[in-house]
Design a protein around this motif. Structure first.
Motif, PDB file in Angstrom:
ATOM      1  N   SER A 135       0.838  -1.204   0.000  1.00 53.01           N
ATOM      2  CA  SER A 135       0.000   0.000   0.000  1.00 53.01           C
ATOM      3  C   SER A 135       0.869   1.248   0.000  1.00 53.01           C
ATOM      4  CB  SER A 135      -0.928  -0.003   1.220  1.00 53.01           C
ATOM      5  OG  SER A 135      -1.840  -1.071   1.129  1.00 53.01           O
ATOM      6  N   SER A 136       1.984   1.207   0.717  1.00 54.57           N
ATOM      7  CA  SER A 136       2.886   2.366   0.778  1.00 54.57           C
ATOM      8  C   SER A 136       3.437   2.714  -0.595  1.00 54.57           C
ATOM      9  CB  SER A 136       4.059   2.091   1.722  1.00 54.57           C
ATOM     10  OG  SER A 136       3.597   1.787   3.005  1.00 54.57           O
ATOM     11  N   ILE A 137       3.840   1.692  -1.353  1.00 50.32           N
ATOM     12  CA  ILE A 137       4.365   1.913  -2.701  1.00 50.32           C
ATOM     13  C   ILE A 137       3.279   2.503  -3.597  1.00 50.32           C
ATOM     14  CG2 ILE A 137       5.102   0.691  -4.806  1.00 50.32           C
ATOM     15  CD1 ILE A 137       6.798  -1.130  -2.973  1.00 50.32           C
ATOM     16  N   VAL A 138       2.069   1.966  -3.503  1.00 50.37           N
ATOM     17  CA  VAL A 138       0.947   2.467  -4.306  1.00 50.37           C
ATOM     18  C   VAL A 138       0.700   3.943  -4.005  1.00 50.37           C
ATOM     19  CG1 VAL A 138      -1.562   2.315  -4.633  1.00 50.37           C
ATOM     20  CG2 VAL A 138      -0.165   0.226  -4.639  1.00 50.37           C
ATOM     21  N   LYS A 139       0.685   4.288  -2.726  1.00 47.15           N
ATOM     22  CA  LYS A 139       0.440   5.696  -2.345  1.00 47.15           C
ATOM     23  C   LYS A 139       1.551   6.603  -2.857  1.00 47.15           C
ATOM     24  CE  LYS A 139      -0.406   4.600   1.988  1.00 47.15           C
ATOM     25  NZ  LYS A 139      -0.803   4.557   3.408  1.00 47.15           N
ATOM     26  N   GLU A 140       2.774   6.149  -2.791  1.00 42.20           N
ATOM     27  CA  GLU A 140       3.912   6.948  -3.274  1.00 42.20           C
ATOM     28  C   GLU A 140       3.805   7.206  -4.773  1.00 42.20           C
ATOM     29  OE1 GLU A 140       7.558   9.023  -2.460  1.00 42.20           O
ATOM     30  OE2 GLU A 140       5.997   8.242  -1.136  1.00 42.20           O
ATOM     31  N   ILE A 141       3.469   6.177  -5.537  1.00 42.75           N
ATOM     32  CA  ILE A 141       3.320   6.328  -6.985  1.00 42.75           C
ATOM     33  C   ILE A 141       2.168   7.291  -7.293  1.00 42.75           C
ATOM     34  CG2 ILE A 141       2.715   5.130  -9.131  1.00 42.75           C
ATOM     35  CD1 ILE A 141       4.111   2.616  -7.891  1.00 42.75           C
ATOM     36  N   ALA A 142       1.040   7.079  -6.639  1.00 44.02           N
ATOM     37  CA  ALA A 142      -0.145   7.908  -6.889  1.00 44.02           C
ATOM     38  C   ALA A 142       0.091   9.364  -6.498  1.00 44.02           C
ATOM     39  CB  ALA A 142      -1.347   7.353  -6.138  1.00 44.02           C
ATOM     40  N   LYS A 143       0.823   9.568  -5.425  1.00 43.17           N
ATOM     41  CA  LYS A 143       1.114  10.923  -4.935  1.00 43.17           C
ATOM     42  C   LYS A 143       1.802  11.770  -6.009  1.00 43.17           C
ATOM     43  CE  LYS A 143       3.642  13.008  -1.059  1.00 43.17           C
ATOM     44  NZ  LYS A 143       4.405  12.657   0.146  1.00 43.17           N
ATOM     45  N   PHE A 144       2.654  11.112  -6.802  1.00 43.76           N
ATOM     46  CA  PHE A 144       3.390  11.817  -7.851  1.00 43.76           C
ATOM     47  C   PHE A 144       2.787  11.555  -9.238  1.00 43.76           C
ATOM     48  CE2 PHE A 144       6.342  11.558  -4.295  1.00 43.76           C
ATOM     49  CZ  PHE A 144       6.683  12.900  -4.180  1.00 43.76           C
ATOM     50  N   GLN A 145       1.483  11.265  -9.249  1.00 43.65           N
ATOM     51  CA  GLN A 145       0.702  11.069 -10.465  1.00 43.65           C
ATOM     52  C   GLN A 145       1.215   9.951 -11.376  1.00 43.65           C
ATOM     53  OE1 GLN A 145       1.141  14.616  -9.473  1.00 43.65           O
ATOM     54  NE2 GLN A 145      -0.829  14.174  -8.499  1.00 43.65           N
ATOM     55  N   SER A 147       1.125   5.945 -12.704  1.00 48.49           N
ATOM     56  CA  SER A 147       0.029   5.024 -13.006  1.00 48.49           C
ATOM     57  C   SER A 147      -0.009   3.867 -12.004  1.00 48.49           C
ATOM     58  CB  SER A 147       0.197   4.468 -14.415  1.00 48.49           C
ATOM     59  OG  SER A 147      -0.772   3.477 -14.651  1.00 48.49           O
ATOM     60  N   VAL A 148      -1.163   3.650 -11.415  1.00 52.55           N
ATOM     61  CA  VAL A 148      -1.340   2.539 -10.472  1.00 52.55           C
ATOM     62  C   VAL A 148      -2.398   1.540 -10.969  1.00 52.55           C
ATOM     63  CG1 VAL A 148      -0.575   3.844  -8.443  1.00 52.55           C
ATOM     64  CG2 VAL A 148      -3.004   3.843  -9.059  1.00 52.55           C
ATOM     65  N   HIS A 149      -2.818   1.689 -12.229  1.00 54.48           N
ATOM     66  CA  HIS A 149      -3.940   0.858 -12.698  1.00 54.48           C
ATOM     67  C   HIS A 149      -3.635  -0.642 -12.718  1.00 54.48           C
ATOM     68  CE1 HIS A 149      -2.044   1.021 -16.711  1.00 54.48           C
ATOM     69  NE2 HIS A 149      -2.755  -0.057 -16.963  1.00 54.48           N
ATOM     70  N   GLU A 150      -2.378  -1.028 -12.764  1.00 58.64           N
ATOM     71  CA  GLU A 150      -2.046  -2.459 -12.719  1.00 58.64           C
ATOM     72  C   GLU A 150      -1.823  -2.952 -11.289  1.00 58.64           C
ATOM     73  OE1 GLU A 150       1.242  -3.218 -15.330  1.00 58.64           O
ATOM     74  OE2 GLU A 150       0.085  -2.693 -17.121  1.00 58.64           O
ATOM     75  N   LEU A 151      -1.905  -2.054 -10.312  1.00 56.99           N
ATOM     76  CA  LEU A 151      -1.607  -2.393  -8.922  1.00 56.99           C
ATOM     77  C   LEU A 151      -2.840  -2.464  -8.034  1.00 56.99           C
ATOM     78  CD1 LEU A 151       1.443   0.028  -8.480  1.00 56.99           C
ATOM     79  CD2 LEU A 151       1.435  -2.315  -9.373  1.00 56.99           C
ATOM     80  N   PRO A 153      -7.476  -2.098  -7.904  1.00 61.94           N
ATOM     81  CA  PRO A 153      -8.729  -2.098  -8.672  1.00 61.94           C
ATOM     82  C   PRO A 153      -9.108  -0.670  -9.091  1.00 61.94           C
ATOM     83  CG  PRO A 153      -8.966  -3.326  -6.615  1.00 61.94           C
ATOM     84  CD  PRO A 153      -7.644  -2.638  -6.558  1.00 61.94           C
ATOM     85  N   PRO A 154      -9.914  -0.531 -10.154  1.00 58.39           N
ATOM     86  CA  PRO A 154     -10.320   0.794 -10.638  1.00 58.39           C
ATOM     87  C   PRO A 154     -10.954   1.672  -9.553  1.00 58.39           C
ATOM     88  CG  PRO A 154     -11.053  -0.919 -12.153  1.00 58.39           C
ATOM     89  CD  PRO A 154     -10.456  -1.609 -10.969  1.00 58.39           C
ATOM     90  N   GLU A 155     -11.716   1.056  -8.639  1.00 60.11           N
ATOM     91  CA  GLU A 155     -12.353   1.810  -7.548  1.00 60.11           C
ATOM     92  C   GLU A 155     -11.310   2.501  -6.675  1.00 60.11           C
ATOM     93  OE1 GLU A 155     -14.939  -1.880  -8.323  1.00 60.11           O
ATOM     94  OE2 GLU A 155     -12.810  -1.411  -8.252  1.00 60.11           O
ATOM     95  N   VAL A 156     -10.192   1.818  -6.454  1.00 59.10           N
ATOM     96  CA  VAL A 156      -9.113   2.381  -5.639  1.00 59.10           C
ATOM     97  C   VAL A 156      -8.370   3.454  -6.433  1.00 59.10           C
ATOM     98  CG1 VAL A 156      -6.959   1.869  -4.415  1.00 59.10           C
ATOM     99  CG2 VAL A 156      -8.860   0.239  -4.323  1.00 59.10           C
ATOM    100  N   GLU A 157      -8.097   3.162  -7.696  1.00 56.27           N
ATOM    101  CA  GLU A 157      -7.393   4.129  -8.538  1.00 56.27           C
ATOM    102  C   GLU A 157      -8.144   5.465  -8.583  1.00 56.27           C
ATOM    103  OE1 GLU A 157      -5.327   4.384 -12.953  1.00 56.27           O
ATOM    104  OE2 GLU A 157      -7.060   3.058 -12.681  1.00 56.27           O
ATOM    105  N   GLN A 158      -9.458   5.414  -8.766  1.00 53.01           N
ATOM    106  CA  GLN A 158     -10.263   6.644  -8.817  1.00 53.01           C
ATOM    107  C   GLN A 158     -10.168   7.428  -7.513  1.00 53.01           C
ATOM    108  OE1 GLN A 158     -14.129   5.049  -9.745  1.00 53.01           O
ATOM    109  NE2 GLN A 158     -13.521   4.465 -11.813  1.00 53.01           N
TER     110      GLN A 158
END
Length: 170
Positions: A135-145, A147-151, A153-158
Motif C-alpha cells: 500500500s505504501s508503494i501504491v500511495k507513493e506512486i499515486a502521490k506523484f501522479q 500510473s497505479v492501474h495495474e496495482l 482495482p479501478p475503484e481504488v485508482e479513482q
C-alpha cells in the motif's frame, strides 16, 4: 459424515488496507475458497495517519469483494484475538511476500497464540507477480501522479486520483 452440527470455519484477514491492492485481493479470493466465512478486518490504528478513513477503506473493500458472498468487511481497534472471539473466528490469515514479512508475521502469530492458544495463523504466500507490492508503494506512486492501474482495482485508482488531485508541492 457431515452432521447438522457442522461448525462454520471462520477466518479473519486483518490489515490496514490503506489502500487495498491486487495483492490483498489475491489473498482475499484464495482465502474465501478455503473457509465458510472470511472476515476482512480493517484495523483502525490510532498511531498511524491513514490516507483513507476507516469508513472509506471498508467501503472500498465492500465494493471490490461484492462478488464474494462469503466475505464480509468489518473494522476493529481492539486486540485481534478479542475481535476474533467476538466473531467466532479461530484462524488468522496473513499474506507473506518475503522472508522479512515472515519474521515479523511469525512473531505476531506467536504472540496471538500466546494470548489465545485456540487461534491459529495461516500464512499464505502472495502471488509472485505481487511480491513487491505494498500500500505504501501504491500511495507513493499515486502521490506523484504515476500510473497505479495495474496495482489496484479501478475503484481504488479513482479514489487515489481524487485524494492526490493537487500536484505535490502546491
Amino acid at each position: 459424515m457431515m452432521t447438522s452440527e457442522h461448525k462454520q470455519r471462520v477466518a479473519v484477514y486483518p490489515g490496514s488496507f490503506d489502500p487495498v491492492t491486487y495483492g490483498h485481493l489475491d489473498i482475499i479470493r484464495r482465502s474465501a475458497k478455503q473457509f465458510d466465512h472470511l472476515i476482512v478486518a480493517v484495523l483502525n490504528n490510532t498511531s498511524k495517519n491513514p490516507l483513507f478513513t476507516l469508513e472509506e477503506r471498508k467501503e472500498i473493500l465492500t465494493e471490490v469483494t461484492a462478488d464474494l458472498p462469503n466475505v464480509s468487511i468489518d473494522g476493529f481497534r481492539d486486540l485481534l484475538v478479542r475481535f476474533m472471539k467476538s466473531r467466532n473466528a479461530d484462524v488468522i490469515i496473513r499474506g507473506i511476500r518475503s522472508v522479512t514479512d515472515f519474521e515479523y508475521e511469525l512473531q505476531m502469530a506467536s504472540t496471538n497464540h500466546h494470548l489465545d492458544n485456540e487461534i491459529d495463523t495461516i500464512f499464505m504466500m502472495t502471488n509472485p507477480k505481487y511480491s513487491y507490492l505494498s500500500s505504501s508503494i501504491v500511495k507513493e506512486i499515486a502521490k506523484f501522479q504515476g500510473s497505479v492501474h495495474e496495482l489496484v482495482p479501478p475503484e481504488v485508482e479513482q479514489r487515489l486520483l481524487a485524494k492526490y488531485s493537487t500536484p505535490p508541492g502546491e
